[in-house]
Design an enzyme around this catalytic site. Structure first.
Site, PDB file in Angstrom:
ATOM      1  N   GLU A  64      -5.793 -10.664  -1.790  1.00  0.00           N
ATOM      2  CA  GLU A  64      -6.674 -10.504  -0.610  1.00  0.00           C
ATOM      3  C   GLU A  64      -8.138 -10.427  -1.037  1.00  0.00           C
ATOM      4  O   GLU A  64      -8.909  -9.603  -0.530  1.00  0.00           O
ATOM      5  CB  GLU A  64      -6.300  -9.226   0.164  1.00  0.00           C
ATOM      6  CG  GLU A  64      -4.852  -9.166   0.593  1.00  0.00           C
ATOM      7  CD  GLU A  64      -4.498  -7.910   1.385  1.00  0.00           C
ATOM      8  OE1 GLU A  64      -5.402  -7.179   1.824  1.00  0.00           O
ATOM      9  OE2 GLU A  64      -3.285  -7.658   1.548  1.00  0.00           O
ATOM     10  N   GLU A  92       0.801  -1.236   0.000  1.00  0.00           N
ATOM     11  CA  GLU A  92       0.000   0.000   0.000  1.00  0.00           C
ATOM     12  C   GLU A  92       0.829   1.280   0.000  1.00  0.00           C
ATOM     13  O   GLU A  92       0.613   2.171   0.826  1.00  0.00           O
ATOM     14  CB  GLU A  92      -0.972   0.000   1.196  1.00  0.00           C
ATOM     15  CG  GLU A  92      -1.899  -1.197   1.187  1.00  0.00           C
ATOM     16  CD  GLU A  92      -2.990  -1.146   2.257  1.00  0.00           C
ATOM     17  OE1 GLU A  92      -2.915  -0.294   3.146  1.00  0.00           O
ATOM     18  OE2 GLU A  92      -3.918  -1.968   2.184  1.00  0.00           O
TER      19      GLU A  92
HETATM   20  C1  XIL Z   1      -6.735  -6.505   7.844  1.00  0.00           C
HETATM   21  C2  XIL Z   1      -7.093  -7.700   8.697  1.00  0.00           C
HETATM   22  O1  XIL Z   1      -7.935  -8.539   7.945  1.00  0.00           O
HETATM   23  C3  XIL Z   1      -7.769  -7.261   9.981  1.00  0.00           C
HETATM   24  O2  XIL Z   1      -7.954  -8.359  10.859  1.00  0.00           O
HETATM   25  C4  XIL Z   1      -6.929  -6.185  10.679  1.00  0.00           C
HETATM   26  O3  XIL Z   1      -7.608  -5.724  11.822  1.00  0.00           O
HETATM   27  C5  XIL Z   1      -6.642  -5.043   9.737  1.00  0.00           C
HETATM   28  O4  XIL Z   1      -5.992  -5.551   8.573  1.00  0.00           O
HETATM   29  N1  XIL Z   1      -5.069  -4.671   3.389  1.00  0.00           N
HETATM   30  C6  XIL Z   1      -4.097  -5.509   3.883  1.00  0.00           C
HETATM   31  C7  XIL Z   1      -4.423  -6.445   4.996  1.00  0.00           C
HETATM   32  O5  XIL Z   1      -2.987  -5.565   3.334  1.00  0.00           O
HETATM   33  O6  XIL Z   1      -3.320  -6.676   5.828  1.00  0.00           O
HETATM   34  C8  XIL Z   1      -5.594  -5.944   5.799  1.00  0.00           C
HETATM   35  O7  XIL Z   1      -5.935  -6.947   6.754  1.00  0.00           O
HETATM   36  C9  XIL Z   1      -6.749  -5.603   4.897  1.00  0.00           C
HETATM   37  C10 XIL Z   1      -6.386  -4.511   3.929  1.00  0.00           C
END
Ligand code: XIL
Length: 360
Positions: free
Chosen positions: A294, A187
């Protein structure tokens, strides 16, 4: 955090932070309630009296079907708390080929204070996966969010460089040879494709990209090194074209060892085709490979799951898909029921639609 509504391609969506603001309560803070535990005990005989259900799920593993089409894995995100609760471990064993630690390898989890490392949960995940022959995506070395507070306070170039290198050598070294992909940077772009304001960009400019990828390559030369981001779901979006595509091509021409681009894929209903087209745009860079890292899709839109899976199938450089969790209710954005399994661990229409596509 971005909270404004954005208008792209004629319809509106908000970037993927629409329901939550960081920090979201980590999964570990939600132990199964006593009610749920006793309900699970009551249901246990029913579940174990139905081995055919497990058999059906195992024989229709989307991971096995995806591999049969020449791809590397269909995986999911999890962590120790989930793996030890309910039927998550059984579902992952039967249906997925890869795991990403949802939180346990983030900087604030592993290394909350300088010199102090908490390995318990990350080790659990790595051991669980290794013993079961599941591939692991490491997530993530350099990210502005869920970052340890002490790192945020550094304002000296040499010090921050050393801290990044040391963190990558320590974590990457511990799991050397066991992690297939590392999300080296997560990110780092704004929506307009410029560099996100973070301690890394403020102190080091974009040189933190080379620092991090070089350290990761030296530490674990066999790991595939990824740059990962969200809202890479529309082929003409500036974050795709001016951000990821232009910069990755530039950094590769400078010899920075980036192997793959990860598109997170936190989608709204209706965005599946856009992501499929964006996979092609990312793959058209000089990078070796692309992955959907994701995936979750609001409002149970099976067509979107099919579109994304087909998009990856049709692009040779797209090697793998990871969905962000097993059950809807355990998702980081559960309101839209975005995943492949329901609260009773039953495969949903989304899952079956993927099976159908991959069975053709
Ligand atoms: C999220 C997790 O799913 C949650 O449990 C946590 O509280 C916050 O992070 N982008 C990413 C992930 O790269 O690491 C994130 O995961 C979601 C958005």
């Amino acid at each position: 955090m971005e909270s404004e509504t954005r208008y792209i391609g004629g319809w509106s969506f908000q970037p993927n932070r629409f329901f939550f603001s960081y920090p979201v309560i980590p999964a570990e803070s939600h132990p199964p309630s006593k009610m749920k535990a006793s309900l699970m005990l009551l249901l246990a005989p029913l579940v174990s009296a139905a081995p055919t259900v497990e058999h059906r799920q195992a024989s229709q593993s989307i991971d096995a079907l995806f591999k049969a089409k020449g791809k590397e894995f269909y995986g999911t995100a999890t962590d120790q708390g989930r793996l030890q609760a309910g039927r998550n471990a059984a579902i992952i064993e039967a249906n997925f080929g890869q795991v990403t630690p949802e939180n346990s390898m983030k900087w604030e989890s592993l290394n909350p204070r300088q010199g102090q490392y908490n390995w318990g949960q990350a080790d659990y995940l790595v051991n669980w996966a290794t013993e079961r022959n599941k591939t692991i995506r490491g997530h993530t070395f350099v990210w502005h969010s869920q970052l340890a507070g002490w790192v945020n306070q550094i304002n000296n170039r040499d010090q921050l460089t050393r801290v990044i290198q040391e963190h990558i050598r320590t974590v990457g070294g511990r799991y050397k040879g066991k992690i297939y992909h590392w999300d080296v940077i997560n990110e780092m772009f704004n929506e307009d494709g410029s560099l996100r304001n973070s301690v890394f960009s403020r102190v080091l400019g974009e040189s933190f990209v080379k620092i991090a990828f070089d350290a990761a390559r030296e530490t674990d030369p066999s790991a595939k090194l990824y740059i990962n981001d969200y809202n890479l779901d529309q082929p003409n979006y500036a974050k795709v074209t001016r951000g990821m595509v232009a910069n990755v091509n530039k950094w590769l021409s400078q010899g920075i060892p980036i192997d793959g681009i990860g598109t997170q894929g936190h989608l709204q209903s209706g965005q599946g085709n856009g992501l499929a087209q964006t996979i092609k745009v990312l793959a058209a860079t000089s990078v070796k490979e692309v992955a959907v890292t994701e995936l979750d899709i609001q409002n149970n839109n099976s067509n979107d799951y099919v579109a994304v899976t087909r998009g990856c199938l049709e692009e040779p450089k797209c090697r793998a898909i990871t969905v962000w969790g097993v059950r809807d209710q355990d998702s980081w954005r559960p309101q839209g029921n975005p995943l492949l399994f329901d609260s009773n661990y039953n495969a949903k229409a989304n899952y079956n639609a993927i099976v159908q596509l991959l069975s053709q």
